[in-house]
Design a protein around this motif. Structure first.
Motif, short mmCIF file in Angstrom:
data_model
loop_
_atom_site.label_atom_id
_atom_site.label_comp_id
_atom_site.label_asym_id
_atom_site.label_seq_id
_atom_site.Cartn_x
_atom_site.Cartn_y
_atom_site.Cartn_z
N GLY A 227 0.83 -1.19 0.00
CA GLY A 227 0.00 0.00 0.00
C GLY A 227 0.87 1.24 0.00
N ARG A 228 0.87 1.95 -1.11
CA ARG A 228 1.77 3.09 -1.24
C ARG A 228 1.37 4.27 -0.36
NH1 ARG A 228 3.07 3.05 -7.78
NH2 ARG A 228 4.40 1.18 -7.72
N ASP A 229 0.13 4.35 0.02
CA ASP A 229 -0.29 5.41 0.93
C ASP A 229 0.43 5.29 2.27
OD1 ASP A 229 -1.98 6.41 -0.96
OD2 ASP A 229 -3.76 5.40 -0.19
N PHE A 230 0.81 4.08 2.61
CA PHE A 230 1.48 3.82 3.89
C PHE A 230 2.96 3.50 3.73
CE2 PHE A 230 -2.87 2.06 3.88
CZ PHE A 230 -3.48 2.91 4.78
N GLY A 231 3.43 3.44 2.49
CA GLY A 231 4.80 3.01 2.26
C GLY A 231 4.98 1.55 2.60
#
Length: 293
Positions: A227-231
């Motif tokens: 999840g790129r929003d969370f790295g």
């Protein structure tokens, strides 16, 4: 003089010095060598008079020429800066997409970005941007925070977990500190191995699947693709930041490491951040912006 000693073998006068029975002959230096030596002395005197040479408390004697390598370098840098001023200004005011699609700006940005990378980034990501344990590979297409131009720009400008207000930030809980038991952590690690198609214990992974869904899926996704929003890293491929064995994955689950990247915005100007962004994007793993996909 009567006290001169002549060597019986060579017939040459000795200096009177003797070491372990070996006597030194008093042979004069060749004329050509002496004249060469004298010439170097004359040259050195002229050199010191013409060029800056003699150190003083502050600085040095300037010499007749008044020219130093540092002053020549400063002149060359100033000339190069003036010659590139127009392109730098265009880089600063152009959007990243415009830079990427304009051949002239793109070539200039990549050349400048490569130099900036070597000075500021190679120490962690490697001279070839291949990364290292704990430092992402910038050549592949596996991105923690996104690989399009805007995402890379944000990561470079603001950094990661560095304490500044706009930095990328996320923390993975330490599941070994009262959240999961050691056997459960091993089970989750085996399930992660299963997600990435690597060797694992099937029975352990079966139990770990449920634990993963309860504790990990919120960030890494039900399919483990991150999840790129969370790295949050993609766990379904075989690219690993801290190692991809069962033990290494279990260690990261139990007591995770959290990388830190400095914010380059305060250290580099806008044009430099953009050049570095375009260079990193051009390495091979750069993605299209969502709007152009």
């Amino acid at each position: 003089m009567a006290d001169k000693e002549i060597d019986k073998v060579s017939g040459v006068e000795t200096t009177g010095h003797e070491w372990d029975g070996i006597k030194e002959l008093n042979n004069p230096l060749p004329r050509w060598w002496l004249w060469t030596f004298y010439a170097t002395i004359v040259f050195s005197v002229g050199y010191m008079a013409y060029y800056p040479a003699i150190p003083l408390i502050e600085g040095s004697t300037m010499g007749i020429s008044g020219q130093t390598n540092r002053s020549v370098l400063q002149q060359e840098l100033k000339a190069a800066s003036e010659a590139n001023a127009g392109l730098v200004s265009r880089i600063e005011t152009s959007s990243l997409q415009d830079i990427r699609t304009n051949d002239e700006l793109f070539r200039f940005a990549v050349a400048g970005g490569q130099s900036l990378y070597k000075v500021n980034c190679s120490q962690c990501h490697g001279s070839g941007a291949q990364g290292a344990p704990g430092y992402p590979n910038l050549n592949d297409d596996d991105w923690l925070w996104g690989g399009d131009l805007d995402a890379i720009y944000t990561t470079i400008k603001h950094g990661v977990r560095n304490g500044t207000a706009d930095a990328r930030d996320s923390l993975m809980p330490a599941y070994g500190e009262g959240i999961l038991e050691a056997p459960q952590i091993v089970q989750v690690a085996n399930y992660v191995m299963q997600l990435s198609g690597q060797e694992h214990d099937a029975a352990s992974a079966s139990t770990g699947k449920e634990l993963y869904a309860e504790n990990c899926a919120a960030c890494h996704g039900e399919d483990g693709k991150g999840g790129r929003d969370f790295g949050a890293p993609n766990l379904a491929d075989q690219l690993w930041l801290y190692g991809g064995t069962v033990d290494q994955v279990a260690t990261q689950i139990s007591k995770p490491k959290h990388g830190v990247m400095p914010a380059w915005g305060p250290k580099l100007d806008e044009a430099e951040v953009k050049k570095l962004t375009v260079y990193v994007h051009s390495l091979g793993g750069g993605e299209q912006s969502p709007a152009t996909q």
